[in-house]
Design a protein around this motif. Structure first.
Motif, PDB file in Angstrom:
ATOM      1  N   PHE A   1      13.115   5.497   3.647  1.00 47.92           N
ATOM      2  CA  PHE A   1      14.537   5.505   3.296  1.00 47.92           C
ATOM      3  C   PHE A   1      14.760   4.753   1.991  1.00 47.92           C
ATOM      4  O   PHE A   1      15.506   5.204   1.110  1.00 47.92           O
ATOM      5  CB  PHE A   1      15.374   4.880   4.413  1.00 47.92           C
ATOM      6  N   ILE A   2      14.105   3.606   1.857  1.00 46.74           N
ATOM      7  CA  ILE A   2      14.233   2.812   0.632  1.00 46.74           C
ATOM      8  C   ILE A   2      13.698   3.582  -0.565  1.00 46.74           C
ATOM      9  O   ILE A   2      14.312   3.584  -1.645  1.00 46.74           O
ATOM     10  CB  ILE A   2      13.501   1.464   0.793  1.00 46.74           C
ATOM     11  N   GLU A   3      12.557   4.247  -0.387  1.00 41.66           N
ATOM     12  CA  GLU A   3      11.991   5.019  -1.493  1.00 41.66           C
ATOM     13  C   GLU A   3      12.980   6.077  -1.972  1.00 41.66           C
ATOM     14  O   GLU A   3      13.199   6.249  -3.192  1.00 41.66           O
ATOM     15  CB  GLU A   3      10.686   5.685  -1.060  1.00 41.66           C
TER      16      GLU A   3
ATOM     17  N   GLU B   1       3.950   0.075  -9.185  1.00 44.11           N
ATOM     18  CA  GLU B   1       3.160  -1.144  -9.377  1.00 44.11           C
ATOM     19  C   GLU B   1       3.840  -2.239  -8.570  1.00 44.11           C
ATOM     20  O   GLU B   1       5.028  -2.525  -8.776  1.00 44.11           O
ATOM     21  CB  GLU B   1       3.121  -1.530 -10.846  1.00 44.11           C
ATOM     22  N   CYS B   2       3.115  -2.829  -7.627  1.00 45.31           N
ATOM     23  CA  CYS B   2       3.731  -3.746  -6.671  1.00 45.31           C
ATOM     24  C   CYS B   2       3.198  -5.172  -6.809  1.00 45.31           C
ATOM     25  O   CYS B   2       1.990  -5.372  -6.968  1.00 45.31           O
ATOM     26  CB  CYS B   2       3.485  -3.255  -5.248  1.00 45.31           C
TER      27      CYS B   2
ATOM     28  N   LEU C   1       0.832  -1.211   0.000  1.00 45.16           N
ATOM     29  CA  LEU C   1       0.000   0.000   0.000  1.00 45.16           C
ATOM     30  C   LEU C   1       0.862   1.254   0.000  1.00 45.16           C
ATOM     31  O   LEU C   1       0.575   2.221  -0.713  1.00 45.16           O
ATOM     32  CB  LEU C   1      -0.935   0.000   1.214  1.00 45.16           C
ATOM     33  N   PHE C   2       1.926   1.256   0.795  1.00 45.45           N
ATOM     34  CA  PHE C   2       2.825   2.418   0.880  1.00 45.45           C
ATOM     35  C   PHE C   2       3.411   2.752  -0.484  1.00 45.45           C
ATOM     36  O   PHE C   2       3.374   3.911  -0.925  1.00 45.45           O
ATOM     37  CB  PHE C   2       3.941   2.129   1.888  1.00 45.45           C
ATOM     38  N   PHE C   3       3.964   1.763  -1.162  1.00 49.50           N
ATOM     39  CA  PHE C   3       4.632   2.027  -2.434  1.00 49.50           C
ATOM     40  C   PHE C   3       3.633   2.239  -3.573  1.00 49.50           C
ATOM     41  O   PHE C   3       3.932   2.974  -4.524  1.00 49.50           O
ATOM     42  CB  PHE C   3       5.633   0.919  -2.749  1.00 49.50           C
TER      43      PHE C   3
END
Length: 260
Positions: A249-251, A33-34, A25-27
């Motif tokens: 952080f990853i984003e 697209e996850c 949901l976050f990404f």
């Protein structure tokens, strides 16, 4: 085909794709697209799987899981995705990047490849139950006490038990066993796509020192390999309070490295 906005999440041992729900949901909200495919024989609700596991799971080795993800990625119509993996999923991400199936690889509290070992007592104690050679091909499902020590040691027992109920599934002993041998082999001299290793300061089952050994094993000076440690966290940092900080952080790292 390069696609900077497709992510494939790879879960770890003792869990399935249910553990990635909040991350998906976050990404997705940030435009990605996850995809969250399960390992073979991991489909289902964790509580139901604990009560009625598929016995075929016992035969699965690490390379069976890697090949499963290769087939999934190949089904994406030529898209080379970003790969994000937790624990054993981090090692699978390393394998997939090695096979040139990933645009970028994020390895969160990653299990290590063949030949990269830790002799810390917490590592041995946390992993022995699953790899115990005297248990044959029986399935492994750790106790709540084990889970609190190995995975959620920075949380209260109540918080740990709540995560256990929600996420823990039975597991094949042959996945972690085979990762110590040929299935876990990486050619560390080969150039690779950017890799980010994330550790948790208080991780018992995958200590930071093991992550640092893993990173140091990669020898190509022209390939990107970055490291970030999150203070005060345990191995469950993807699901414990504050997981959003890790995801953010990853984003930022993905944005930075997809511009290279």
């Amino acid at each position: 085909m390069t696609n900077y906005k497709t992510i494939v999440f790879v879960h770890g041992l003792h869990e399935n794709a249910e553990s990635w729900k909040s991350w998906k949901l976050f990404f997705e909200k940030t435009g990605y697209e996850c995809h969250t495919p399960n390992y073979p024989f991991h489909d289902g609700i964790p509580d139901e799987l604990r009560q009625n596991p598929n016995r075929e799971l016992a035969k699965i080795r690490m390379n069976d899981v890697v090949n499963h993800y290769v087939k999934f990625i190949d089904s994406l119509g030529g898209v080379i995705p970003i790969l994000i993996g937790h624990s054993m999923g981090g090692l699978i991400v390393q394998k997939l990047v090695h096979l040139e199936k990933g645009l970028l690889g994020v390895c969160i509290t990653s299990a290590s490849p063949k030949g990269v070992l830790s002799f810390k007592w917490s590592f041995i104690k946390s992993n022995w139950g699953a790899i115990n050679p005297f248990k044959g091909n029986s399935l492994y499902c750790g106790t709540r006490e084990w889970f609190h020590y190995a995975i959620c040691n920075t949380l209260t027992r109540q918080e740990s038990d709540e995560i256990y109920e929600k996420d823990v599934v039975p597991e094949s002993r042959n996945i972690p066993r085979s990762s110590r041998f040929g299935d876990g082999m990486i050619d560390f001299n080969k150039p690779h796509k950017p890799l980010l290793f994330i550790s948790a300061e208080n991780d018992h089952i995958i200590p930071t020192s093991l992550n640092l050994k893993n990173i140091a094993s990669y020898k190509d000076k022209h390939s990107i390999k970055d490291f970030k440690q999150f203070k005060g966290r345990s191995h469950s940092l993807c699901v414990q309070k504050g997981w959003e900080e890790v995801a953010q952080f990853i984003e930022y790292w993905l944005i930075k490295n997809t511009k290279i």
